[in-house]
Design a protein around this motif. Structure first.
Motif, mmCIF file in Angstrom:
data_model
loop_
_atom_site.group_PDB
_atom_site.id
_atom_site.type_symbol
_atom_site.label_atom_id
_atom_site.label_comp_id
_atom_site.label_asym_id
_atom_site.label_seq_id
_atom_site.Cartn_x
_atom_site.Cartn_y
_atom_site.Cartn_z
ATOM 1 N N GLU A 23 40.913 34.803 33.531
ATOM 2 C CA GLU A 23 39.488 34.460 33.657
ATOM 3 C C GLU A 23 38.686 35.753 33.623
ATOM 4 N N ARG A 25 34.923 37.140 34.491
ATOM 5 C CA ARG A 25 33.688 36.757 35.183
ATOM 6 C C ARG A 25 32.711 37.915 35.259
ATOM 7 N N LYS A 26 31.443 37.562 35.309
ATOM 8 C CA LYS A 26 30.401 38.557 35.563
ATOM 9 C C LYS A 26 30.400 38.899 37.059
ATOM 10 N N PRO A 27 29.705 39.973 37.468
ATOM 11 C CA PRO A 27 29.654 40.304 38.905
ATOM 12 C C PRO A 27 29.063 39.185 39.763
ATOM 13 N N ASN A 28 28.247 38.310 39.167
ATOM 14 C CA ASN A 28 27.703 37.196 39.964
ATOM 15 C C ASN A 28 28.663 36.010 40.009
ATOM 16 N N LEU A 29 29.866 36.186 39.480
ATOM 17 C CA LEU A 29 30.956 35.191 39.465
ATOM 18 C C LEU A 29 30.843 34.193 38.317
ATOM 19 N N ALA A 30 29.829 34.328 37.476
ATOM 20 C CA ALA A 30 29.717 33.391 36.352
ATOM 21 C C ALA A 30 30.926 33.549 35.428
ATOM 22 N N LEU A 31 31.538 32.431 35.105
ATOM 23 C CA LEU A 31 32.716 32.442 34.234
ATOM 24 C C LEU A 31 32.257 32.672 32.796
ATOM 25 N N GLN A 34 37.789 32.103 29.440
ATOM 26 C CA GLN A 34 39.124 31.739 29.920
ATOM 27 C C GLN A 34 40.043 31.863 28.724
ATOM 28 N N TYR A 49 34.766 41.267 35.672
ATOM 29 C CA TYR A 49 35.974 41.274 36.485
ATOM 30 C C TYR A 49 36.979 40.322 35.836
ATOM 31 N N THR A 51 40.693 38.393 36.041
ATOM 32 C CA THR A 51 41.732 37.890 36.942
ATOM 33 C C THR A 51 42.782 37.159 36.121
ATOM 34 N N PHE A 61 44.110 41.677 39.329
ATOM 35 C CA PHE A 61 42.679 41.904 39.107
ATOM 36 C C PHE A 61 42.448 43.222 38.389
ATOM 37 N N ASN A 62 41.368 43.284 37.689
ATOM 38 C CA ASN A 62 40.835 44.579 37.257
ATOM 39 C C ASN A 62 39.379 44.400 36.846
ATOM 40 N N GLN A 63 38.726 45.516 36.733
ATOM 41 C CA GLN A 63 37.307 45.533 36.399
ATOM 42 C C GLN A 63 37.157 46.267 35.071
ATOM 43 N N ALA A 77 47.682 44.707 36.715
ATOM 44 C CA ALA A 77 48.931 45.047 37.417
ATOM 45 C C ALA A 77 48.886 44.448 38.815
#
Lengths: 107, 395
Positions: A23, A25-31, A34, A49, A51, A61-63, A77
């Motif tokens: 997934e 996502r933007k920093p505001n969690l908007a997907l 996928q 971000y 996942t 996770f990574n950014q 990783a």
């Protein structure tokens, strides 16, 4: 738009070649997207971000900061505390969910 | 029968929302909670939490009517509350007609007529009460006047499948609502009374037409898997409804683009996923075995929108516990700004694992050993999503 692909940083070749669901996502969690770790996605410039989910539920996770016109690779990783020193342990724990074997001193 | 809530006059011609809620706690012909069972009660007694459940759902719908994709036009409510429930919630008294067979048939047929006025209408159906099964895949809802003594056993009962099929688009109802949400908060276990007889018939709520395509989005959220029961808290509400309200209030929230705009909302898929998580959590917390299963015609569509970014419950646990006194937890938001004292330091043992609620977002959570202790090491954080439904984090 820039093309972003994914790389899984596992020790075992079985896990590295696995297509995990991802997934973005933007920093505001908007997907935003996928996809699978074996695919790539086109993203607008910005911070995202990423996942990925392992079959046993652990998440990687990574950014990533995407720059216009520059393709990139996001490395995913396990968290340092979730890493295993040997590849054979990775397969057991990340794929089958089997607990670590009890280690006993050999005398 | 006039709906308890009726805004049809102000919404002429617009797509709108039509709700039917039915809840039975008091059954005329079943023994009370502590009375002995009778041969005609088939192991069932009066219930203690279902009408209150319906009332809470009803209140939630009225309070959140602005959040649906279409405005609320009608809400029909049938309730047969127990005295205990009325004592807990006096608002239940005289609020609605009792949930007898006749009242249910009238309300359901009126509801169907309203629902069929526009294809973009949305319907919402919730039943809580006793339920049984005759076959592996059906769901029979017992109404207040269920009577095991006279006539067919299920004469005063209705079949969920009949309601579901009767709400499909047909030649008679070409403009039937194409988004329909069903919540069946009732047991689905087999009655021993069925085993020596041919299948018992329920009273049809609708005549089901065979004409017409059926492409509606119509998920059925069953609180019980086939062959299982629902769990309720005495004088409280059912576990399913409690989990459902948590989910509707934000625990099933997701942020996605809807009609070109990013909006926090609940969708069929997010509700399904969050209900599974919430019910698992409740089962672990209470040692219960509440099931949940999705049926019907499932497609993903927003069910309602959230006014604010939802809060997410966080559980922070220090491992090993011996490090609790010297572990200072630091949290940065997605802009790198520290959250002032996100967790009291030191965390008192009676507050550990520490529970709190944060606004959904990305956070970097780290643990610092203060003062330094060679037995433990600092835990550098990485940005992680904190989003519904309530992840559990360990540091």
């Amino acid at each position: 738009m820039s093309k972003i692909s994914f790389s899984c940083n596992f020790k075992s070749s079985e896990l590295q070649s696995l297509a995990l669901s991802v997934e973005v996502r933007k920093p505001n969690l908007a997907l935003v997207a996928q996809t699978l770790t074996t695919q790539s996605v086109d993203l607008e410039p910005g911070t995202y971000y990423v996942t990925a989910k392992l079959p046993t539920g652990q998440e990687l996770f990574n950014q990533v900061t995407v720059v216009e016109g520059q393709s990139g690779i996001v490395t995913l990783a396990p968290e340092p505390e979730d890493e295993f020193p040997h590849e054979w342990l990775e397969v057991d724990c990340y794929i089958t969910g089997q607990p670590l074997p009890h280690l006993v001193p050999v005398t | 029968m006039t709906p308890g809530f009726d805004n049809r006059a102000n919404l002429q011609g617009q797509p709108d929302l039509h709700v039917l809620i039915a809840g039975v706690s008091t059954y005329q012909n079943l023994p009370k909670q502590n009375d002995p069972l009778t041969p005609e009660s088939f192991g069932m007694r009066q219930l203690s939490s279902t009408a209150l459940t319906k009332y809470k759902i009803y209140r939630w719908l009225l309070d959140h009517q602005q959040n649906f994709p279409v405005p609320l036009a009608t809400c029909r409510l049938l309730l047969s509350p127990s005295p205990d429930e009325v004592a807990v919630e006096p608002g239940l008294k005289g609020l609605a007609e009792p949930c007898t067979l006749n009242n249910f048939l009238v309300a359901a047929n009126d509801w169907r007529t309203d629902a069929s006025s526009h294809q973009e209408n949305v319907t919402f159906f919730y039943f809580a009460g006793h339920g049984v099964q005759r076959t592996k895949d059906d769901s029979v809802l017992l109404l207040e006047d269920f009577d095991g003594r006279i006539g067919g056993l299920l004469r005063n009962a209705v079949d969920t499948n009949n309601i579901f099929k009767g709400m499909a688009k047909s030649n008679t109802y070409p403009n039937m609502a194409q988004t329909q949400l069903y919540f069946i908060d009732a047991c689905r276990d087999f009655l021993s009374a069925f085993k020596n007889f041919e299948p018992e018939s329920t009273t049809p709520v609708f005549r089901v037409q065979l004409s017409g395509e059926d492409k509606r989005t119509a998920p059925i959220f069953y609180a019980a898997a086939p062959g299982t029961k629902v769990i309720g808290i005495k004088g409280g509400q059912t576990l399913f409804s409690r989990a459902l309200l948590d989910c509707l209030n934000g625990d099933a929230g997701e942020l996605k683009e809807v009609n070109g705009q990013e909006r926090w909302h609940i969708s069929v898929h997010s509700l399904n996923a969050a209900l599974e998580t919430k019910i698992d959590d409740w089962n672990k917390t209470l040692g219960a075995q509440q099931d949940f299963i999705l049926g019907g015609l499932v497609a993903n569509t927003p069910t309602h929108f959230l006014d604010l970014t939802p809060l997410v419950e966080i559980v922070l646990e220090v491992v090993p516990l011996d490090a609790l006194n010297c572990t200072r937890i630091k949290v940065l938001d997605d802009q790198g700004v520290p959250i002032p004292e996100p967790v009291p330091f030191p965390v008192l043992p009676n507050l550990h694992p520490y529970r709190c609620k944060w606004i959904a977002g990305f956070y970097t959570i780290s643990a610092e050993i203060d003062p330094p202790d060679q037995r433990y090491i600092n835990f550098p954080g990485r940005a992680r999503p904190v989003m519904p439904p309530s992840p559990v984090m360990r540091k």
